[in-house]
Design a protein around this motif. Structure first.
Motif, PDB file in Angstrom:
ATOM      1  N   VAL A 131      47.261  32.941  46.358  1.00 53.39           N
ATOM      2  CA  VAL A 131      45.887  33.375  46.630  1.00 53.39           C
ATOM      3  C   VAL A 131      45.559  33.264  48.118  1.00 53.39           C
ATOM      4  O   VAL A 131      44.953  34.166  48.695  1.00 53.39           O
ATOM      5  CB  VAL A 131      44.885  32.542  45.791  1.00 53.39           C
ATOM      6  CG1 VAL A 131      43.462  32.746  46.257  1.00 53.39           C
ATOM      7  CG2 VAL A 131      45.018  32.894  44.322  1.00 53.39           C
ATOM      8  N   ILE A 132      46.006  32.184  48.738  1.00 52.32           N
ATOM      9  CA  ILE A 132      45.643  31.937  50.141  1.00 52.32           C
ATOM     10  C   ILE A 132      46.548  32.698  51.112  1.00 52.32           C
ATOM     11  O   ILE A 132      46.070  33.313  52.061  1.00 52.32           O
ATOM     12  CB  ILE A 132      45.692  30.425  50.450  1.00 52.32           C
ATOM     13  CG1 ILE A 132      44.670  29.678  49.584  1.00 52.32           C
ATOM     14  CG2 ILE A 132      45.443  30.158  51.927  1.00 52.32           C
ATOM     15  CD1 ILE A 132      44.849  28.162  49.571  1.00 52.32           C
ATOM     16  N   PHE A 133      47.852  32.672  50.876  1.00 53.52           N
ATOM     17  CA  PHE A 133      48.793  33.162  51.888  1.00 53.52           C
ATOM     18  C   PHE A 133      49.484  34.486  51.556  1.00 53.52           C
ATOM     19  O   PHE A 133      50.001  35.140  52.448  1.00 53.52           O
ATOM     20  CB  PHE A 133      49.848  32.094  52.169  1.00 53.52           C
ATOM     21  CG  PHE A 133      49.265  30.815  52.677  1.00 53.52           C
ATOM     22  CD1 PHE A 133      48.790  30.726  53.980  1.00 53.52           C
ATOM     23  CD2 PHE A 133      49.150  29.717  51.855  1.00 53.52           C
ATOM     24  CE1 PHE A 133      48.233  29.561  54.449  1.00 53.52           C
ATOM     25  CE2 PHE A 133      48.599  28.534  52.322  1.00 53.52           C
ATOM     26  CZ  PHE A 133      48.129  28.456  53.626  1.00 53.52           C
ATOM     27  N   PHE A 134      49.546  34.865  50.296  1.00 54.82           N
ATOM     28  CA  PHE A 134      50.273  36.072  49.920  1.00 54.82           C
ATOM     29  C   PHE A 134      49.362  37.155  49.350  1.00 54.82           C
ATOM     30  O   PHE A 134      49.822  38.053  48.643  1.00 54.82           O
ATOM     31  CB  PHE A 134      51.390  35.740  48.921  1.00 54.82           C
ATOM     32  CG  PHE A 134      52.503  34.935  49.532  1.00 54.82           C
ATOM     33  CD1 PHE A 134      53.494  35.548  50.266  1.00 54.82           C
ATOM     34  CD2 PHE A 134      52.542  33.554  49.382  1.00 54.82           C
ATOM     35  CE1 PHE A 134      54.520  34.807  50.845  1.00 54.82           C
ATOM     36  CE2 PHE A 134      53.564  32.809  49.940  1.00 54.82           C
ATOM     37  CZ  PHE A 134      54.553  33.432  50.684  1.00 54.82           C
ATOM     38  N   LYS A 135      48.086  37.087  49.659  1.00 54.97           N
ATOM     39  CA  LYS A 135      47.142  38.065  49.101  1.00 54.97           C
ATOM     40  C   LYS A 135      47.434  39.487  49.562  1.00 54.97           C
ATOM     41  O   LYS A 135      47.065  40.445  48.894  1.00 54.97           O
ATOM     42  CB  LYS A 135      45.703  37.665  49.398  1.00 54.97           C
ATOM     43  CG  LYS A 135      45.345  37.506  50.834  1.00 54.97           C
ATOM     44  CD  LYS A 135      43.919  36.995  50.973  1.00 54.97           C
ATOM     45  CE  LYS A 135      43.736  36.426  52.367  1.00 54.97           C
ATOM     46  NZ  LYS A 135      42.688  35.453  52.414  1.00 54.97           N
ATOM     47  N   ALA A 136      48.141  39.661  50.659  1.00 54.05           N
ATOM     48  CA  ALA A 136      48.479  41.002  51.143  1.00 54.05           C
ATOM     49  C   ALA A 136      49.396  41.753  50.181  1.00 54.05           C
ATOM     50  O   ALA A 136      49.451  42.982  50.218  1.00 54.05           O
ATOM     51  CB  ALA A 136      49.144  40.903  52.518  1.00 54.05           C
ATOM     52  N   PHE A 137      50.096  41.021  49.314  1.00 52.86           N
ATOM     53  CA  PHE A 137      51.002  41.655  48.358  1.00 52.86           C
ATOM     54  C   PHE A 137      50.297  42.112  47.080  1.00 52.86           C
ATOM     55  O   PHE A 137      50.906  42.751  46.228  1.00 52.86           O
ATOM     56  CB  PHE A 137      52.146  40.695  47.984  1.00 52.86           C
ATOM     57  CG  PHE A 137      53.057  40.400  49.132  1.00 52.86           C
ATOM     58  CD1 PHE A 137      53.995  41.333  49.549  1.00 52.86           C
ATOM     59  CD2 PHE A 137      52.970  39.199  49.811  1.00 52.86           C
ATOM     60  CE1 PHE A 137      54.840  41.075  50.618  1.00 52.86           C
ATOM     61  CE2 PHE A 137      53.812  38.918  50.885  1.00 52.86           C
ATOM     62  CZ  PHE A 137      54.749  39.863  51.285  1.00 52.86           C
ATOM     63  N   THR A 138      49.033  41.764  46.941  1.00 55.10           N
ATOM     64  CA  THR A 138      48.275  42.146  45.752  1.00 55.10           C
ATOM     65  C   THR A 138      48.068  43.657  45.747  1.00 55.10           C
ATOM     66  O   THR A 138      47.605  44.226  46.736  1.00 55.10           O
ATOM     67  CB  THR A 138      46.906  41.436  45.734  1.00 55.10           C
ATOM     68  OG1 THR A 138      47.116  40.028  45.819  1.00 55.10           O
ATOM     69  CG2 THR A 138      46.138  41.769  44.470  1.00 55.10           C
ATOM     70  N   PRO A 139      48.400  44.340  44.646  1.00 54.63           N
ATOM     71  CA  PRO A 139      48.168  45.783  44.570  1.00 54.63           C
ATOM     72  C   PRO A 139      46.684  46.114  44.745  1.00 54.63           C
ATOM     73  O   PRO A 139      45.810  45.354  44.319  1.00 54.63           O
ATOM     74  CB  PRO A 139      48.635  46.141  43.149  1.00 54.63           C
ATOM     75  CG  PRO A 139      49.584  45.053  42.779  1.00 54.63           C
ATOM     76  CD  PRO A 139      49.072  43.824  43.453  1.00 54.63           C
ATOM     77  N   ALA A 140      46.431  47.241  45.357  1.00 56.90           N
ATOM     78  CA  ALA A 140      45.051  47.672  45.619  1.00 56.90           C
ATOM     79  C   ALA A 140      44.258  47.733  44.318  1.00 56.90           C
ATOM     80  O   ALA A 140      44.743  48.218  43.301  1.00 56.90           O
ATOM     81  CB  ALA A 140      45.046  49.039  46.302  1.00 56.90           C
ATOM     82  N   GLY A 141      43.047  47.227  44.379  1.00 56.62           N
ATOM     83  CA  GLY A 141      42.150  47.279  43.235  1.00 56.62           C
ATOM     84  C   GLY A 141      42.358  46.180  42.206  1.00 56.62           C
ATOM     85  O   GLY A 141      41.665  46.135  41.206  1.00 56.62           O
ATOM     86  N   GLN A 142      43.329  45.282  42.442  1.00 58.37           N
ATOM     87  CA  GLN A 142      43.585  44.206  41.484  1.00 58.37           C
ATOM     88  C   GLN A 142      43.103  42.882  42.059  1.00 58.37           C
ATOM     89  O   GLN A 142      43.155  42.651  43.259  1.00 58.37           O
ATOM     90  CB  GLN A 142      45.071  44.118  41.168  1.00 58.37           C
ATOM     91  CG  GLN A 142      45.380  43.171  40.028  1.00 58.37           C
ATOM     92  CD  GLN A 142      46.835  43.266  39.584  1.00 58.37           C
ATOM     93  OE1 GLN A 142      47.678  43.749  40.326  1.00 58.37           O
ATOM     94  NE2 GLN A 142      47.115  42.817  38.388  1.00 58.37           N
ATOM     95  N   SER A 143      42.657  42.002  41.194  1.00 51.17           N
ATOM     96  CA  SER A 143      42.205  40.679  41.598  1.00 51.17           C
ATOM     97  C   SER A 143      43.370  39.862  42.152  1.00 51.17           C
ATOM     98  O   SER A 143      44.426  39.777  41.517  1.00 51.17           O
ATOM     99  CB  SER A 143      41.596  39.949  40.399  1.00 51.17           C
ATOM    100  OG  SER A 143      41.461  38.571  40.664  1.00 51.17           O
ATOM    101  N   VAL A 144      43.173  39.277  43.312  1.00 47.00           N
ATOM    102  CA  VAL A 144      44.206  38.436  43.906  1.00 47.00           C
ATOM    103  C   VAL A 144      44.483  37.222  43.020  1.00 47.00           C
ATOM    104  O   VAL A 144      45.615  36.757  42.919  1.00 47.00           O
ATOM    105  CB  VAL A 144      43.840  38.018  45.354  1.00 47.00           C
ATOM    106  CG1 VAL A 144      42.640  37.092  45.381  1.00 47.00           C
ATOM    107  CG2 VAL A 144      45.019  37.369  46.053  1.00 47.00           C
ATOM    108  N   TYR A 145      43.452  36.734  42.333  1.00 47.49           N
ATOM    109  CA  TYR A 145      43.609  35.569  41.458  1.00 47.49           C
ATOM    110  C   TYR A 145      44.465  35.911  40.235  1.00 47.49           C
ATOM    111  O   TYR A 145      45.379  35.163  39.882  1.00 47.49           O
ATOM    112  CB  TYR A 145      42.238  35.043  41.022  1.00 47.49           C
ATOM    113  CG  TYR A 145      41.376  34.640  42.188  1.00 47.49           C
ATOM    114  CD1 TYR A 145      41.597  33.453  42.866  1.00 47.49           C
ATOM    115  CD2 TYR A 145      40.356  35.483  42.629  1.00 47.49           C
ATOM    116  CE1 TYR A 145      40.819  33.091  43.956  1.00 47.49           C
ATOM    117  CE2 TYR A 145      39.577  35.130  43.714  1.00 47.49           C
ATOM    118  CZ  TYR A 145      39.807  33.935  44.380  1.00 47.49           C
ATOM    119  OH  TYR A 145      39.050  33.583  45.458  1.00 47.49           O
ATOM    120  N   LEU A 146      44.163  37.028  39.620  1.00 46.78           N
ATOM    121  CA  LEU A 146      44.928  37.453  38.455  1.00 46.78           C
ATOM    122  C   LEU A 146      46.373  37.768  38.839  1.00 46.78           C
ATOM    123  O   LEU A 146      47.314  37.388  38.147  1.00 46.78           O
ATOM    124  CB  LEU A 146      44.275  38.675  37.794  1.00 46.78           C
ATOM    125  CG  LEU A 146      44.969  39.206  36.543  1.00 46.78           C
ATOM    126  CD1 LEU A 146      44.995  38.144  35.444  1.00 46.78           C
ATOM    127  CD2 LEU A 146      44.294  40.474  36.059  1.00 46.78           C
TER     128      LEU A 146
END
Length: 182
Positions: A131-146
């Motif tokens: 959540v803190i350091f790898f949030k850039a890898f989260t697909p667009a439109g998706q919750s970083v937490y999920l």
């Protein structure tokens, strides 16, 4: 007393080394290109934790994490490295809070509780790092937490299950190897 401490220290060092070998060299099943694999590395840490207690288990896991970090861990920030390596692997030693002795009526229940607790703590460390350091890898439109939860759970849960199966076999066939020694 000094002899017992020396034996515990040697056991911690040997099992940490075995955990590193199992993590790095022994057929890790890589699930994701950005890290995370299913290995047998939890087994020696859990064995130390169950045999010697949480303090020894946390120390064994922390040493394992430090060695994995030094031997090529992915580091984008010092705090992330601490979360993903010594803290996450040290959390596995918390399984030692569960005491399995000769008089334990349901050792597999206690084993599963210890592994679920320690695996949950490891998941928490990796989740926070994601959540803190790898949030850039989260697909667009998706919750970083999920995304972080599903990503990390996808390899930690199978590893906890695999560790439980191996430790259950040890518990049934050679319980003296994981019965509390000190």
């Amino acid at each position: 007393m000094a002899g017992k401490k020396l034996v515990t220290m040697i056991e911690i060092a040997m099992m940490a080394a075995i955990a590193v070998v199992l993590h790095k060299l022994m057929i890790p099943f890589h699930l994701w290109p950005n890290g995370g694999s299913v290995t047998f590395s939890m087994v020696p840490i859990a064995a130390v934790a169950l045999r010697r207690g949480a303090k020894a288990g946390v120390l064994c896991g922390g040493i394992t994490g430090l060695l994995l970090w030094i031997l090529g861990g992915t580091v984008i920030h010092p705090a992330q490295a601490v979360l993903d390596y010594p803290l996450a692997f040290g959390a596995l030693g918390v399984a030692g809070w569960i005491r399995i002795g000769e008089d334990t009526k349901k050792p597999l229940l206690f084993l599963s509780l210890g592994l679920l607790l320690s695996g949950g703590l490891r998941l928490t460390a990796h989740f926070l790092s994601g959540v803190i350091f790898f949030k850039a890898f989260t697909p667009a439109g998706q919750s970083v937490y999920l995304y972080s939860l599903v990503y990390n759970l996808s390899y930690i849960l199978p590893e906890v299950i695999l560790t439980f199966l191996i430790m259950a076999g040890i518990c049934r066939s050679a319980p003296q190897l994981i019965r509390r020694q000190g």
